[in-house]
Write a protein that holds these residues in place. Sequence first.
Motif, short mmCIF file in Angstrom:
data_model
loop_
_atom_site.label_atom_id
_atom_site.label_comp_id
_atom_site.label_asym_id
_atom_site.label_seq_id
_atom_site.Cartn_x
_atom_site.Cartn_y
_atom_site.Cartn_z
N THR A 1 -10.92 3.18 5.72
CA THR A 1 -10.90 3.97 4.45
C THR A 1 -9.62 4.07 3.54
OG1 THR A 1 -10.57 6.27 5.37
CG2 THR A 1 -12.88 5.46 5.38
N ASN A 2 -8.56 3.70 4.33
CA ASN A 2 -7.21 3.50 3.53
C ASN A 2 -7.12 2.39 2.85
OD1 ASN A 2 -6.03 5.27 6.33
ND2 ASN A 2 -5.95 6.14 4.32
N PHE A 3 -8.11 1.38 3.02
CA PHE A 3 -7.71 0.05 2.59
C PHE A 3 -8.71 0.37 1.17
CE2 PHE A 3 -8.61 -4.36 1.77
CZ PHE A 3 -7.54 -4.84 2.13
N THR A 4 -8.13 0.74 -0.03
CA THR A 4 -8.71 0.83 -1.32
C THR A 4 -8.03 0.40 -2.34
OG1 THR A 4 -7.93 3.14 -1.76
CG2 THR A 4 -9.91 3.04 -0.33
N ILE A 5 -8.66 0.13 -3.44
CA ILE A 5 -8.03 -0.37 -4.57
C ILE A 5 -6.96 0.83 -4.97
CG2 ILE A 5 -9.75 0.32 -6.39
CD1 ILE A 5 -7.71 -2.94 -6.40
N PHE A 6 -7.36 2.01 -4.83
CA PHE A 6 -6.36 3.10 -5.29
C PHE A 6 -5.25 3.18 -4.44
CE2 PHE A 6 -10.98 4.49 -6.24
CZ PHE A 6 -10.95 4.21 -7.41
N ASN A 7 -5.21 2.96 -3.05
CA ASN A 7 -3.84 2.90 -2.38
C ASN A 7 -3.17 1.29 -2.52
OD1 ASN A 7 -2.36 3.67 -0.22
ND2 ASN A 7 -3.50 3.04 1.23
N LEU A 8 -3.87 0.41 -3.03
CA LEU A 8 -3.22 -0.83 -3.21
C LEU A 8 -2.39 -0.87 -4.35
CD1 LEU A 8 -3.02 -3.98 -2.26
CD2 LEU A 8 -5.05 -4.24 -3.60
N LYS A 9 -1.00 -0.91 -4.25
CA LYS A 9 -0.22 -0.73 -5.35
C LYS A 9 0.39 -1.83 -6.05
CE LYS A 9 -0.96 3.54 -5.51
NZ LYS A 9 -2.06 4.02 -6.50
N PHE A 10 0.41 -3.23 -4.99
CA PHE A 10 0.83 -4.60 -5.55
C PHE A 10 -0.02 -5.48 -4.86
CE2 PHE A 10 3.99 -7.97 -5.24
CZ PHE A 10 4.43 -8.04 -6.67
N LEU A 11 -0.30 -6.16 -5.64
CA LEU A 11 -0.96 -7.55 -5.09
C LEU A 11 -0.28 -8.70 -5.87
CD1 LEU A 11 -3.10 -9.30 -3.41
CD2 LEU A 11 -4.70 -8.81 -5.30
N SER A 12 0.47 -9.55 -5.25
CA SER A 12 1.40 -10.78 -5.87
C SER A 12 0.22 -11.60 -6.30
CB SER A 12 2.26 -11.34 -4.87
OG SER A 12 1.64 -12.09 -3.93
N PHE B 1 0.78 -1.15 0.22
CA PHE B 1 0.00 0.08 -0.05
C PHE B 1 0.73 1.33 -0.08
CE2 PHE B 1 -3.13 -3.06 1.39
CZ PHE B 1 -4.27 -2.52 0.98
N GLN B 2 0.35 2.37 -0.58
CA GLN B 2 1.14 3.37 -0.92
C GLN B 2 1.16 4.31 0.60
OE1 GLN B 2 0.95 5.70 -4.32
NE2 GLN B 2 2.87 6.74 -3.80
N ASP B 3 -0.19 4.54 0.99
CA ASP B 3 -0.40 5.23 2.12
C ASP B 3 -0.51 4.27 3.34
OD1 ASP B 3 -0.33 7.59 0.65
OD2 ASP B 3 -2.23 7.27 -0.07
N PRO B 4 -0.20 4.96 4.56
CA PRO B 4 -0.41 3.97 5.56
C PRO B 4 -1.88 3.42 5.55
CG PRO B 4 0.71 6.28 6.10
CD PRO B 4 0.10 6.25 4.78
N LEU B 5 -2.01 2.43 6.42
CA LEU B 5 -3.49 1.90 6.83
C LEU B 5 -4.06 2.51 8.22
CD1 LEU B 5 -3.37 -1.79 5.32
CD2 LEU B 5 -4.09 0.57 4.14
N LEU B 6 -4.39 3.81 8.28
CA LEU B 6 -4.60 4.25 9.42
C LEU B 6 -6.34 4.13 10.00
CD1 LEU B 6 -2.64 7.65 8.88
CD2 LEU B 6 -1.77 5.48 10.27
N ALA C 1 -12.04 -7.22 -0.18
CA ALA C 1 -12.64 -6.59 0.98
C ALA C 1 -11.89 -6.63 2.17
CB ALA C 1 -14.36 -7.24 1.45
N ARG C 2 -11.64 -5.67 2.90
CA ARG C 2 -10.63 -5.63 4.04
C ARG C 2 -10.92 -6.70 5.18
NH1 ARG C 2 -7.60 -6.83 7.41
NH2 ARG C 2 -6.99 -5.87 9.05
N LYS C 3 -12.33 -6.80 5.36
CA LYS C 3 -12.88 -7.98 6.27
C LYS C 3 -12.20 -9.51 6.10
CE LYS C 3 -17.51 -8.79 4.46
NZ LYS C 3 -17.15 -9.91 3.90
N ASP C 4 -12.05 -9.49 4.79
CA ASP C 4 -11.61 -10.89 4.42
C ASP C 4 -9.84 -11.05 4.41
OD1 ASP C 4 -14.44 -11.67 3.93
OD2 ASP C 4 -14.19 -10.91 1.89
N TRP C 5 -9.27 -10.07 4.80
CA TRP C 5 -7.90 -10.23 4.83
C TRP C 5 -7.48 -10.14 6.26
CZ3 TRP C 5 -4.75 -7.50 0.75
CH2 TRP C 5 -5.47 -7.77 -0.69
N PHE C 6 -6.29 -11.25 6.57
CA PHE C 6 -5.82 -11.54 7.71
C PHE C 6 -4.52 -11.06 7.58
CE2 PHE C 6 -3.47 -13.53 11.28
CZ PHE C 6 -4.35 -12.79 12.21
N VAL C 7 -3.50 -10.25 8.33
CA VAL C 7 -2.12 -9.69 7.91
C VAL C 7 -1.46 -10.70 8.84
CG1 VAL C 7 -0.45 -8.19 8.44
CG2 VAL C 7 -2.55 -7.40 7.58
#
Length: 179
Positions: free
Chosen positions: A70-81, A62-67, A129-135
């Motif tokens: 609303t920061n978890f967007t396709i526009f902020n996501l720059k790489f998805l392997s 992600f380019q911008d921090p996930l604060l 969707a952010r709810k479906d991702w676990f870091v």
Amino acid sequence: MQKAIKRKYVWLVFLIPLFFLIVNSCDHGIEPLEAETSGFSGTITFVSDWPDSVKRSFLIVFQDPLLSDTNFTIFNLKFLSREIPFGSTVHNFSSLDSAYIPPDPGPFPAGTYAYVAVVQQSTPNLSLARKDWFVSGVYYANGDTTKPGTMVIPDSTFVRNINITVDFNNPPPQPPGGN
């Protein structure tokens, strides 16, 4: 007289092949070197057993921090392997490899990226969707595990050693918006 002409031009027999040898072996002298492709690479090390609930795993940037969520967007996501193989113990990656985002492999844009992580999903289909991702693992710079590391890619530079450790038994703090 013919002998004098022959002797006069005998040096051409040596000079012409020498000229072609020099011209064909020229490596363009002091021209600047071609710029290196910008991007990043590293290793993901998995130090515990994979949970059975994991259906897919990815490296994300992600380019911008996930604060906030609303920061978890396709526009902020720059790489998805592409998916990391289930059960891997070590996974080497490069931004030059094929990915879902960006869809075409090639140079990765120079810039500053605030969040690099390994995420898992337990959903049957790929979800953004952010709810479906676990870091499960985060890139930390200079050994500082108190906050996610910033990945800086200068112009025409390929950054190496963006390394991440994944310990499913000790996951990192989750960004906002997750479960």
